[in-house]
Design a protein around this motif. Structure first.
Motif, PDB file in Angstrom:
ATOM      1  N   GLY A 165      -3.852 -37.395  12.126  1.00  7.44           N
ATOM      2  CA  GLY A 165      -4.206 -38.702  12.668  1.00  7.44           C
ATOM      3  C   GLY A 165      -3.444 -38.999  13.940  1.00  7.44           C
ATOM      4  O   GLY A 165      -4.016 -39.417  14.955  1.00  7.44           O
ATOM      5  N   ALA A 166      -2.143 -38.757  13.914  1.00  3.38           N
ATOM      6  CA  ALA A 166      -1.310 -39.021  15.089  1.00  3.38           C
ATOM      7  C   ALA A 166      -1.727 -38.173  16.276  1.00  3.38           C
ATOM      8  O   ALA A 166      -1.593 -38.592  17.436  1.00  3.38           O
ATOM      9  N   ALA A 167      -2.226 -36.960  16.014  1.00  3.81           N
ATOM     10  CA  ALA A 167      -2.609 -36.066  17.107  1.00  3.81           C
ATOM     11  C   ALA A 167      -3.650 -36.710  18.021  1.00  3.81           C
ATOM     12  O   ALA A 167      -3.692 -36.428  19.224  1.00  3.81           O
ATOM     13  N   GLY A 168      -4.471 -37.570  17.466  1.00  2.67           N
ATOM     14  CA  GLY A 168      -5.532 -38.179  18.265  1.00  2.67           C
ATOM     15  C   GLY A 168      -5.054 -39.185  19.288  1.00  2.67           C
ATOM     16  O   GLY A 168      -5.806 -39.558  20.194  1.00  2.67           O
ATOM     17  N   PHE A 169      -3.816 -39.638  19.192  1.00  2.00           N
ATOM     18  CA  PHE A 169      -3.331 -40.682  20.085  1.00  2.00           C
ATOM     19  C   PHE A 169      -2.916 -40.161  21.458  1.00  2.00           C
ATOM     20  O   PHE A 169      -3.014 -40.873  22.443  1.00  2.00           O
ATOM     21  N   SER A 170      -2.388 -38.954  21.521  1.00  2.00           N
ATOM     22  CA  SER A 170      -1.783 -38.536  22.789  1.00  2.00           C
ATOM     23  C   SER A 170      -1.891 -37.052  23.082  1.00  2.00           C
ATOM     24  O   SER A 170      -1.162 -36.537  23.924  1.00  2.00           O
ATOM     25  N   LEU A 171      -2.810 -36.341  22.421  1.00  2.00           N
ATOM     26  CA  LEU A 171      -2.856 -34.897  22.567  1.00  2.00           C
ATOM     27  C   LEU A 171      -3.211 -34.454  23.986  1.00  2.00           C
ATOM     28  O   LEU A 171      -2.868 -33.344  24.394  1.00  2.00           O
ATOM     29  N   MET A 172      -3.881 -35.309  24.760  1.00  2.00           N
ATOM     30  CA  MET A 172      -4.195 -34.933  26.135  1.00  2.00           C
ATOM     31  C   MET A 172      -2.939 -34.692  26.958  1.00  2.00           C
ATOM     32  O   MET A 172      -2.984 -34.012  27.993  1.00  2.00           O
ATOM     33  N   ASP A 173      -1.799 -35.245  26.525  1.00  2.00           N
ATOM     34  CA  ASP A 173      -0.580 -35.014  27.284  1.00  2.00           C
ATOM     35  C   ASP A 173       0.002 -33.626  27.062  1.00  2.00           C
ATOM     36  O   ASP A 173       1.042 -33.291  27.650  1.00  2.00           O
ATOM     37  N   VAL A 174      -0.678 -32.788  26.275  1.00  2.00           N
ATOM     38  CA  VAL A 174      -0.368 -31.362  26.318  1.00  2.00           C
ATOM     39  C   VAL A 174      -0.578 -30.854  27.746  1.00  2.00           C
ATOM     40  O   VAL A 174       0.147 -29.980  28.223  1.00  2.00           O
ATOM     41  N   ASP A 175      -1.571 -31.412  28.433  1.00  2.00           N
ATOM     42  CA  ASP A 175      -1.782 -31.063  29.845  1.00  2.00           C
ATOM     43  C   ASP A 175      -0.519 -31.317  30.665  1.00  2.00           C
ATOM     44  O   ASP A 175      -0.180 -30.539  31.567  1.00  2.00           O
ATOM     45  N   THR A 176       0.190 -32.400  30.365  1.00  2.00           N
ATOM     46  CA  THR A 176       1.446 -32.692  31.054  1.00  2.00           C
ATOM     47  C   THR A 176       2.481 -31.608  30.766  1.00  2.00           C
ATOM     48  O   THR A 176       3.182 -31.143  31.671  1.00  2.00           O
ATOM     49  N   LEU A 177       2.593 -31.215  29.495  1.00  2.00           N
ATOM     50  CA  LEU A 177       3.524 -30.135  29.148  1.00  2.00           C
ATOM     51  C   LEU A 177       3.183 -28.864  29.912  1.00  2.00           C
ATOM     52  O   LEU A 177       4.072 -28.168  30.419  1.00  2.00           O
ATOM     53  N   VAL A 178       1.891 -28.552  29.998  1.00  2.00           N
ATOM     54  CA  VAL A 178       1.470 -27.323  30.677  1.00  2.00           C
ATOM     55  C   VAL A 178       1.758 -27.399  32.171  1.00  2.00           C
ATOM     56  O   VAL A 178       2.337 -26.479  32.759  1.00  2.00           O
ATOM     57  N   ARG A 179       1.353 -28.485  32.808  1.00  2.00           N
ATOM     58  CA  ARG A 179       1.525 -28.601  34.259  1.00  2.00           C
ATOM     59  C   ARG A 179       2.984 -28.553  34.673  1.00  2.00           C
ATOM     60  O   ARG A 179       3.335 -28.024  35.733  1.00  2.00           O
ATOM     61  N   HIS A 180       3.840 -29.138  33.844  1.00  2.00           N
ATOM     62  CA  HIS A 180       5.260 -29.195  34.196  1.00  2.00           C
ATOM     63  C   HIS A 180       6.078 -28.095  33.520  1.00  2.00           C
ATOM     64  O   HIS A 180       7.305 -28.134  33.557  1.00  2.00           O
ATOM     65  N   ARG A 181       5.376 -27.151  32.884  1.00  2.00           N
ATOM     66  CA  ARG A 181       6.011 -25.975  32.274  1.00  2.00           C
ATOM     67  C   ARG A 181       7.103 -26.388  31.280  1.00  2.00           C
ATOM     68  O   ARG A 181       8.267 -26.002  31.386  1.00  2.00           O
ATOM     69  N   LEU A 182       6.678 -27.147  30.287  1.00  2.00           N
ATOM     70  CA  LEU A 182       7.597 -27.668  29.281  1.00  2.00           C
ATOM     71  C   LEU A 182       7.180 -27.138  27.904  1.00  2.00           C
ATOM     72  O   LEU A 182       6.349 -27.738  27.219  1.00  2.00           O
ATOM     73  N   PRO A 183       7.730 -26.013  27.470  1.00  2.00           N
ATOM     74  CA  PRO A 183       7.331 -25.454  26.172  1.00  2.00           C
ATOM     75  C   PRO A 183       7.837 -26.279  24.996  1.00  2.00           C
ATOM     76  O   PRO A 183       9.017 -26.623  24.920  1.00  2.00           O
TER      77      PRO A 183
END
Length: 625
Positions: free
Chosen positions: A441-459
């Motif tokens: 359920g929580a995944a649906g709130f902010s999963l698009m910010d995985v894009d932020t992790l990817v763009r800024h190289r944050l594993p």
């Protein structure tokens, strides 16, 4: 071409003077000068995909580094999108400064784009919410914001700046950073607490997040060890006594809170997570006396009358209380049998968990995930919880070995914190494992910010407990009504494929034997990586309401007694933290069938569930626990 100096430069220069290294934001034209100032001043700009993540990242930065965090939000919807993050910082006492854009003063009142008077909206959830008065005051106003945010008690501050003022020239502001003077506790208050300890036979200490935030973790550990007092941690108080410490009583929580005769709560409110301050009364024990200690007088409980209370810098409190204990004749060996009893109970609980932590059942039991995770977690790993039922297990089975390495939403219980917290954790702890525990359920709130992790190289390693439902709502609804609605999600939804589509890695796990290898692949990948684990939807987190289990769902709304039912944005809240005693005379006034009512008995609150006949079920009533 280098741009001319402006108010944005002044704002960023003051922010840097207060230790800010990263500006969390989502691009907006109203705040361009702040970005330009960051470029001039060499401040990192980290842009996210939703403003809530910017504020959550700033809040997590404040909680992990114990220095103020900075979020920059554009006007109107940029600011309203960040409100949940500000509210979370407010309830957590996190020193966060939110700088907001604002429609131009020269066009104010004529319907400019995203024109809105923001401070009245933010005022109830900040220490201060105001608008910069002029371009040449921006530096001074930003300093006021930071100074207010870090002063006891810490909290968020909001400041917006008219767009035309922000673009205008502004003088360099000479910053006078001030370390807040420690608040000295009242010696008489500490003497009263020491006398209570001298009289106690079964004391318990509760250490909350403010012990960490006040940089009092060493003094707190020393106090517990010197006087041989068992400790139950709460929030970021986890890890002050490391996993395996002989005085750590987390796994004996029910007994500790149920049989204690004195509970000293330090650095956390007496809220639903702690049974609203009601302890004792179990197995014939009398109600416990309660002491509340906070870092500021405004944080002391007012809904009940503790036996004693004190407010002040928490390091000073622990040092001075130790002196007072010596003067009061407190004897550490007086609690030896109590400590031994709790240790035995904790050891038995740990032993009884072993089978489920290694369960080979198919579908996967959620506890197996935590059994596998424990094998690969480093001592300095940062663990972040963002979810309901699934994360409740983490609160019970993930015991940090160091302080300051646990993050959850705190008492506001807002889902969606996870990705913002993960962004901040990776920046704040670049050499540590960062693990995000997500409910589906929580995944649906902010999963698009995985894009932020990817763009800024944050594993970051994300572990999704995927049971295909809102478990924290589904099971209580079935208890209350015999059915549930609005509680279903897609079974085995491929959230891992969302992560891979955004440039990260991931996989779906459906067999218990696959969990360990998948976790190792995730940590070795060097990517934002999701291990999406399909768990048994029939398994609900076992709720133990005695003395207030940390996750809680608070019920209410009848007979003038406050109640509330946690919804989709109420994370990690279990059925109730209320406790009950045998033979308690309850009121007979019930609101009718099919209603949950909080009844106030003579001595302490309890919960009564009254269920009407649904789908052939006969009316029933039960008291919890």
């Amino acid at each position: 071409m280098e741009s001319a100096k402006h108010a944005g430069d002044a704002a960023v220069a003051v922010s840097k003077a207060y230790g800010v290294e990263t500006m969390f934001t989502l691009s907006g034209g109203h705040v361009f000068p702040l970005y330009d100032g960051a470029v001039h001043e060499g401040m990192r700009i980290l842009d996210v995909r939703h403003e809530q993540s910017a504020v959550f990242a700033a809040e997590a930065t404040a909680r992990l580094t114990r220095s103020p965090g900075l979020a920059v939000l554009t006007a109107g919807p940029g600011i309203t999108n960040g409100v949940s993050g500000v509210a979370t910082a407010h309830f957590n006492g996190s020193p966060v400064v939110v700088l907001g854009g604002r429609a131009p003063q020269s066009r104010w009142g004529s319907g400019a784009l995203q024109e809105m008077d923001h401070p009245p909206l933010l005022d109830p959830i900040t220490k201060l919410a105001f608008t910069a008065s002029a371009a040449d005051s921006v530096g001074q106003d930003v300093e006021v914001a930071f100074r207010t945010a870090v002063a006891p008690r810490r909290g968020p501050v909001f400041l917006d700046v008219y767009m035309d003022h922000l673009f205008s020239p502004s003088p360099v502001h000479e910053v006078h950073t001030q370390t807040p003077s420690p608040l000295e506790p009242d010696p008489d208050d500490l003497a009263s607490i020491a006398r209570l300890l001298a009289e106690a036979e079964r004391p318990v200490l509760v250490y909350g997040s403010d012990v960490w935030m006040d940089r009092a973790e060493e003094a707190a550990r020393d106090f517990a060890e010197t006087w041989r007092l068992p400790v139950i941690p709460n929030g970021q108080g986890r890890g002050i006594l490391p996993a395996g410490h002989e005085l750590l009583a987390t796994r004996a929580r029910g007994m500790a809170f149920g049989q204690a005769d004195l509970v000293i709560v330090v650095g956390t409110p007496l809220d639903f997570r702690l049974g609203y301050g009601w302890f004792g009364g179990k197995d014939g024990a009398p109600l416990a006396r309660v002491v509340h200690i906070a870092d500021a007088p405004s944080q002391l409980a007012t809904h009940m009358q503790p036996a004693a209370s004190a407010a002040g810098d928490l390091s000073v409190v622990f040092w001075s209380l130790g002196t007072a204990c010596g003067e009061a004749g407190v004897k550490p060996d007086a609690y030896a049998s109590w400590v031994t009893k709790l240790s035995g109970t904790a050891a038995a609980a740990t032993a009884s968990d072993a089978e489920l932590l290694a369960a080979g059942s198919d579908p996967i039991h959620p506890m197996r995930i935590y059994g596998e995770l424990a094998k690969v977690l480093d001592d300095d790993a940062v663990v972040i919880g963002d979810g309901g039922d699934f994360v409740s297990y983490a609160g019970k089975y993930v015991e940090p070995k160091q302080p300051g390495n646990w993050l959850d939403p705190g008492p506001y219980g807002c889902l969606g914190t996870g990705l913002g917290y993960s962004i901040a954790a990776r920046l704040a702890r670049p050499s540590s494992q960062v693990v995000l525990l997500l409910g589906d359920g929580a995944a649906g709130f902010s999963l698009m910010d995985v894009d932020t992790l990817v763009r800024h190289r944050l594993p970051v390693v994300m572990i999704c407990g995927n049971n295909g439902m809102w478990g924290l709502e589904k099971h209580p609804m079935q208890l209350l009504y015999g059915y549930d609605v609005a509680a279903e999600l897609q079974p085995q939804c491929r959230y891992d494929q969302v992560v891979t589509a955004l440039g990260g890695g991931g996989e779906l796990v459906t067999k218990p034997s696959e969990i360990g290898p998948a976790l190792r692949r995730a940590f070795d990948s060097g990517l934002p990586y999701m291990v999406n684990i399909a768990t048994d939807p029939q398994v609900a987190y076992p709720r133990n309401t005695t003395g207030g289990s940390e996750p809680s769902l608070v019920l209410g709304g009848c007979g003038g007694v406050g109640v509330g039912l946690g919804g989709g944005s109420s994370s990690g809240q279990a059925l109730s933290t209320m406790t009950s005693t045998t033979s308690v005379p309850f009121s007979t006034l019930l609101p009718g069938p099919g209603v949950v009512c909080l009844i106030r008995p003579q001595r302490r609150p309890s919960v009564v569930v009254v269920r009407s006949s649904v789908r052939g079920r006969s009316p029933a009533a039960s008291m919890m626990p």
